[in-house]
Motif scaffolding. Structure first.
Motif, PDB file in Angstrom:
ATOM      1  N   PHE A 142     -45.848 -13.420 -28.406  1.00  0.00           N
ATOM      2  CA  PHE A 142     -45.111 -12.263 -27.896  1.00  0.00           C
ATOM      3  C   PHE A 142     -46.007 -11.198 -27.260  1.00  0.00           C
ATOM      4  O   PHE A 142     -45.589 -10.067 -27.063  1.00  0.00           O
ATOM      5  N   CYS A 143     -47.263 -11.543 -26.974  1.00  0.00           N
ATOM      6  CA  CYS A 143     -48.167 -10.616 -26.300  1.00  0.00           C
ATOM      7  C   CYS A 143     -49.194 -11.403 -25.508  1.00  0.00           C
ATOM      8  O   CYS A 143     -49.192 -12.631 -25.538  1.00  0.00           O
ATOM      9  N   THR A 144     -50.093 -10.724 -24.822  1.00  0.00           N
ATOM     10  CA  THR A 144     -51.057 -11.404 -23.949  1.00  0.00           C
ATOM     11  C   THR A 144     -52.416 -11.618 -24.607  1.00  0.00           C
ATOM     12  O   THR A 144     -53.364 -12.035 -23.944  1.00  0.00           O
TER      13      THR A 144
ATOM     14  N   LEU B  30     -43.203  -3.730 -28.118  1.00  0.00           N
ATOM     15  CA  LEU B  30     -42.089  -4.650 -27.876  1.00  0.00           C
ATOM     16  C   LEU B  30     -42.589  -6.056 -27.569  1.00  0.00           C
ATOM     17  O   LEU B  30     -43.545  -6.237 -26.802  1.00  0.00           O
ATOM     18  N   PRO B  31     -41.941  -7.067 -28.160  1.00  0.00           N
ATOM     19  CA  PRO B  31     -42.349  -8.463 -27.922  1.00  0.00           C
ATOM     20  C   PRO B  31     -41.815  -9.005 -26.602  1.00  0.00           C
ATOM     21  O   PRO B  31     -40.686  -8.696 -26.201  1.00  0.00           O
ATOM     22  N   ILE B  32     -42.632  -9.799 -25.910  1.00  0.00           N
ATOM     23  CA  ILE B  32     -42.208 -10.500 -24.693  1.00  0.00           C
ATOM     24  C   ILE B  32     -42.474 -11.987 -24.925  1.00  0.00           C
ATOM     25  O   ILE B  32     -43.626 -12.399 -25.077  1.00  0.00           O
TER      26      ILE B  32
ATOM     27  N   ASN C  85     -43.300 -15.900 -24.910  1.00  0.00           N
ATOM     28  CA  ASN C  85     -44.221 -16.737 -24.138  1.00  0.00           C
ATOM     29  C   ASN C  85     -43.447 -17.944 -23.600  1.00  0.00           C
ATOM     30  O   ASN C  85     -43.025 -18.816 -24.362  1.00  0.00           O
ATOM     31  N   LYS C  86     -43.270 -18.004 -22.294  1.00  0.00           N
ATOM     32  CA  LYS C  86     -42.493 -19.080 -21.671  1.00  0.00           C
ATOM     33  C   LYS C  86     -43.095 -20.450 -21.960  1.00  0.00           C
ATOM     34  O   LYS C  86     -42.378 -21.404 -22.282  1.00  0.00           O
TER      35      LYS C  86
ATOM     36  N   ASP D  29     -34.860  -6.917 -30.031  1.00  0.00           N
ATOM     37  CA  ASP D  29     -35.739  -6.614 -28.901  1.00  0.00           C
ATOM     38  C   ASP D  29     -35.931  -7.789 -27.947  1.00  0.00           C
ATOM     39  O   ASP D  29     -36.648  -7.667 -26.944  1.00  0.00           O
ATOM     40  N   ILE D  30     -35.313  -8.962 -28.268  1.00  0.00           N
ATOM     41  CA  ILE D  30     -35.447 -10.126 -27.390  1.00  0.00           C
ATOM     42  C   ILE D  30     -34.043 -10.602 -27.008  1.00  0.00           C
ATOM     43  O   ILE D  30     -33.265 -10.996 -27.875  1.00  0.00           O
TER      44      ILE D  30
END
Length: 503
Positions: free
Chosen positions: A25-27, A52-54, A56-57, A296-297
């Motif tokens: 969920f991060c880089t 906030l989590p993003i 990972n595709k 958040d997702i």
């Protein structure tokens, strides 16, 4: 001794760290092994307020790929949930995971049981989540303390949950091995258990035979029978330890019941040094985790075109390779198992076979390549602690060696000696072969005179042979081999000796 009173019921949870460049969920980078503690972190994987989590595709794609490879149904919508529990290695107080709607469900893979028969293991679900941090515990004098490294926190984690239709420790070990083999073939994970990239947690129970049934992947009692609770074993660090931990736990459970004790649902740890499981805590249930949707997702839609694209990453898997090798090349079960154990060995075999097939019948070439890889190469590689690959053993040179052996220009012992010399002294294999074949050709030309010399200088052995002592021929062949520096064909030398001695 086989247990006749109880059935062993095992479900296995396997966690696999995905081969991605960044965390779930991060880089932050995922390559944390042996890095300085807490250097691969950011506000997201540290669980700081407001971060906030993003998703990972790539991690999600790898999870779907594993589901396709294990015959799962793929969910068209991805829902993430919060799984709450409070340990120091979980900074947010919850783990972002999946609960009621996993990405993959209702799959299966086949294994072989001890008797060699195929056995299907069901897969309940495969879902995506994030890993937790790593805790280490220390003692200095009378002071005990713990340290936490958050480098691992947030690394993409795939959890594979089997159905409870595993019936023995051996089956559990084979199932875990097959899952590891598949994820390595597909480059989903290196699945190195020593580095924590793969973890196995069996759930084990024992039930009286005939008093329970499996319905839709769940265990139910028959009549008024009360099911025995299960235990979960954690901290298992190798595939072989999966089998040992289950065997110990089954014996412990049976012993407690036979002693009149009441089993309790619990979590236990595996102590490899003591070879036993250790009580840790009473087992949590799903309700204890207070699952809730991750706000958040948003829901992620997976279309048929996405699944088709991801399916394009499938490769021929071990069972498919094995079937093809048996049907096309008539190789044995053992040879196929060894050659398909990992993708690099399989690729090496097929590339070597392609070279040999230019000068040999394909089936014969396959058997020859297999014999050299599973026999000589594995033996040398184990001794030298090297991998069988193009850098260490060039396929073109090995093919040249095999062909010279098949033409009987080199004996097996001589060919193996050349191969070892090449690896031990880092000499060019092809140059060594050419030198040896030149010597062999010259020695073959001189074989007739060598045999005459041996006969002339071993009169007693010659007399013994002519007197009927046939075993003497072995001594004379040995003398020929010694004088030819091992390059002569012993069978040819034997025939020529007998011809001359009987002439």
């Amino acid at each position: 001794m086989e247990n006749t009173k109880y059935d062993v019921i095992i479900g296995l949870e396997i966690h696999i760290q995905s081969n991605t460049q960044s965390k779930m969920f991060c880089t932050c980078p995922t390559h944390y092994f042996e890095k300085e503690p807490n250097t691969h972190v950011c506000p997201v994987c540290l669980g700081l307020p407001g971060a906030l989590p993003i998703p990972n595709k790539r991690a999600i794609e790898l999870c779907i790929l594993l589901g396709i490879a294990t015959n799962c149904d793929i969910e068209k919508e991805i829902h993430f949930d919060r799984k709450h529990y409070f340990y120091p290695d979980l900074p947010k107080g919850y783990q972002i995971s999946q609960y009621k709607r996993p990405i993959c469900s209702d799959g299966h893979i086949d294994i072989k049981d001890k008797d060699g028969k195929k056995y299907e293991i069901g897969i309940e679900r495969i879902h995506q989540e994030e890993d937790v941090a790593k805790s280490t515990h220390h003692t200095e004098g009378n002071t005990e303390y713990s340290l936490i490294d958050y480098n691992k926190s947030g690394v993409p984690l795939i959890e594979i949950v089997s159905k409870p239709n595993i019936r023995s420790a051996y089956q559990a070990k084979e199932y875990a091995s097959k899952i590891r083999q598949i994820v390595r073939y597909l480059n989903i994970s290196d699945a190195d258990m020593e580095k924590g990239q793969m973890r196995c947690e069996p759930n084990i129970s024992i039930q009286e035979k005939g008093k329970w049934q499996l319905v839709d992947g769940k265990i139910f009692p028959i009549g008024d029978y009360i099911l025995n609770p299960k235990s979960e074993v954690k901290n298992i660090g190798s595939i072989s330890a999966v089998e040992k931990a289950i065997e110990f736990e089954v014996e412990r459970m049976i012993s407690e019941i036979e002693d009149g004790k009441t089993l309790i649902q619990q979590t236990r740890g595996w102590d490899a040094n003591k070879g036993k499981t250790i009580f840790q805590r009473s087992k949590e249930t799903a309700d204890d985790y207070r699952y809730m949707p991750e706000p958040d997702i948003p829901i992620i839609e997976i279309g048929s075109e996405d699944i088709e694209r991801i399916s394009g990453e499938l490769v021929e898997l071990p069972d498919e390779k094995k079937d093809r090798y048996q049907k096309t090349y008539s190789l044995s079960d053992y040879d196929c198992d060894v050659l398909t154990a990992n993708l690099s060995i399989s690729n090496y075999f097929e590339e070597l076979l392609a070279i040999l097939s230019k000068d040999m019948d394909t089936v014969k070439a396959a058997k020859s390549a297999s014999n050299w890889i599973t026999g000589t190469l594995f033996s040398i590689a184990n001794d030298k602690k090297i991998d069988i690959n193009q850098d260490n053993i060039p396929k073109e040179s090995l093919a040249y060696l095999i062909l010279e052996f098949e033409k009987k220009i080199l004996t097996k012992n001589k060919a193996e000696a050349i191969l070892r010399e090449s690896l031990e002294q880092k000499k060019d294999l092809k140059e060594l072969i050419q030198k040896a074949t030149q010597e062999s050709t010259q020695n073959t030309k001189n074989l007739d005179s060598i045999i005459d010399d041996v006969i002339n200088n071993n009169s007693k052995a010659v007399t013994d042979f002519k007197s009927g002592k046939q075993s003497t021929i072995g001594f004379l062949v040995g003398q020929v081999m010694q004088k030819s520096n091992g390059s002569a064909d012993p069978n040819k030398a034997r025939l020529l000796l007998i011809e001359k001695l009987n002439g």
